[in-house]
Design an enzyme around this catalytic site. Structure first.
Site, PDB file in Angstrom:
ATOM      1  N   GLU A  74       0.813  -1.223   0.000  1.00 58.19           N
ATOM      2  CA  GLU A  74       0.000   0.000   0.000  1.00 58.19           C
ATOM      3  C   GLU A  74       0.849   1.278   0.000  1.00 58.19           C
ATOM      4  OE1 GLU A  74      -3.033  -0.394   3.045  1.00 58.19           O
ATOM      5  OE2 GLU A  74      -4.101  -1.869   1.831  1.00 58.19           O
ATOM      6  N   GLU A 171      -4.516  -8.903  -1.469  1.00 55.66           N
ATOM      7  CA  GLU A 171      -5.034  -8.724  -0.110  1.00 55.66           C
ATOM      8  C   GLU A 171      -6.509  -8.361  -0.134  1.00 55.66           C
ATOM      9  OE1 GLU A 171      -2.812  -6.241   2.679  1.00 55.66           O
ATOM     10  OE2 GLU A 171      -4.714  -5.582   3.540  1.00 55.66           O
TER      11      GLU A 171
END
Length: 350
Positions: A74, A171
């Site tokens: 991220e 994810e």
């Protein structure tokens, strides 16, 4: 990890492991902390690449092969937990000048999947990576998360413009605050299984090669988690009571993992005469009657066709599963998932 690798190998499959760093060591970062974002210090770019190489080597020495890595988990989120931020250009430069060459020298067998964040920016990051004169040499694919909602069209654009790119949803999880009223840790939330299947179907139909659940097992609080960001999982355990709770996600995932075998190839499939959601963006994992009949299909290495069908709505749907000159009249109840397995014909239509 070694026990899991061995067990999968005994079943005749291979467990592919990928790794995603959340933060470099604090001394390598501009904010001097592993948490709260910050950036990789320019003078530490080569050192951080060497860290990757040594980490992979150490795992290999313990009998744990790594299939792929992402440069950063991220990279656009300066989170309260461990994090490090990059722009697409910054990640491309680091990958092209430092991480890529280091990996190619020491571990050319390990793939590098860029981005590793939400799908809404997947195409922009893929374009930056594949148009960069150096990063493009080392970018094997793009990893994505589900937290910004469906955004399947962005995956499809990456697959269209960069067809050799590995697209891996890396994810997904449900944060516990998304539980519907009345949900218990013992039973879980049925809609969470539906949301997983909805995302898996949309991703596979858009060019993805797999799908990853973030948590294999959590405790009954949804942790451990050092900032109290508690989540749900397919399996949750009450350690004090020595009880294991199997949630709906476990069974919904099984419709794919048990039947869409490694080495399967996605088959074009069309759903006619059903609703398709056309509205504004929704929260991750959202699906309902407005999505109509959802389906994905693949041909397995053994030549069989597998079709997974999902109905997130309240009412039963009658449909015809057509494969070449054959057809099956079937129905699926509301809030249900079904898997069909049969010998292959040239085309599959729904």
């Amino acid at each position: 990890i070694r026990a899991a690798v061995a067990k999968v190998m005994r079943s005749g499959r291979q467990l592919k492991l990928f790794a995603s760093p959340w933060s470099p060591p604090a001394w390598m970062k501009t904010n001097g902390r592993m948490t709260g974002g910050g950036k990789l210090r320019p003078e530490c770019r080569a050192t951080w690449a060497t860290y990757f190489v040594k980490w992979i080597s150490a795992y290999q020495e313990h009998g744990i092969p790594i299939w792929a890595v992402t440069p950063q988990n991220e990279p656009k989120f300066a989170a309260d937990w461990e994090a490090c931020t990059y722009s697409a250009e910054e990640e491309a430069d680091w990958l092209g000048h430092y991480l890529g060459p280091a990996m190619e020298t020491a571990h050319p067998e390990v793939k590098i999947l860029a981005w590793d964040h939400n799908k809404e920016l997947a195409y922009e990051w893929a374009k930056t990576m594949y148009e960069h004169p150096l990063a493009s040499r080392y970018t094997a694919g793009i990893a994505v998360h589900w937290y910004s909602g469906d955004n399947f069209e962005n995956l499809a654009k990456v697959h269209r413009d960069f067809p050799n790119s590995i697209l891996l949803p890396s994810e997904a999880t449900w944060e516990r605050h998304r539980w519907n009223p009345g949900t218990t840790v013992q039973q879980g939330d049925w809609s969470f299984g539906e949301g997983y299947a909805h995302d898996i179907i949309g991703d596979l139909n858009s060019g993805a090669v797999g799908w990853t659940d973030w948590n294999l097992l959590l405790d009954h609080h949804g942790g451990p988690n050092h900032i109290q960001n508690f989540c749900d999982a397919a399996l949750m355990a009450n350690i004090a009571m020595q009880e294991l709770y199997v949630h709906p996600q476990f069974f919904y995932i099984g419709h794919f993992s048990k039947f869409v075998l490694p080495g399967s190839r996605h088959l074009p499939l069309q759903v006619h005469g059903s609703e398709h959601y056309q509205g504004p963006g929704r929260s991750y994992g959202t699906c309902g009657g407005e999505d109509g009949l959802e389906a994905t299909a693949a041909v397995r290495p053994d030549g069989h066709v597998v079709v997974v069908i999902l109905n997130c709505g309240d009412y039963e749907i009658t449909f015809k599963l057509k494969d070449g000159k054959r057809a099956l009249h079937a129905k699926i109840p509301g809030h249900a998932i079904q898997t069909y397995l049969f010998e292959r014909s040239p085309y599959v239509f729904l």
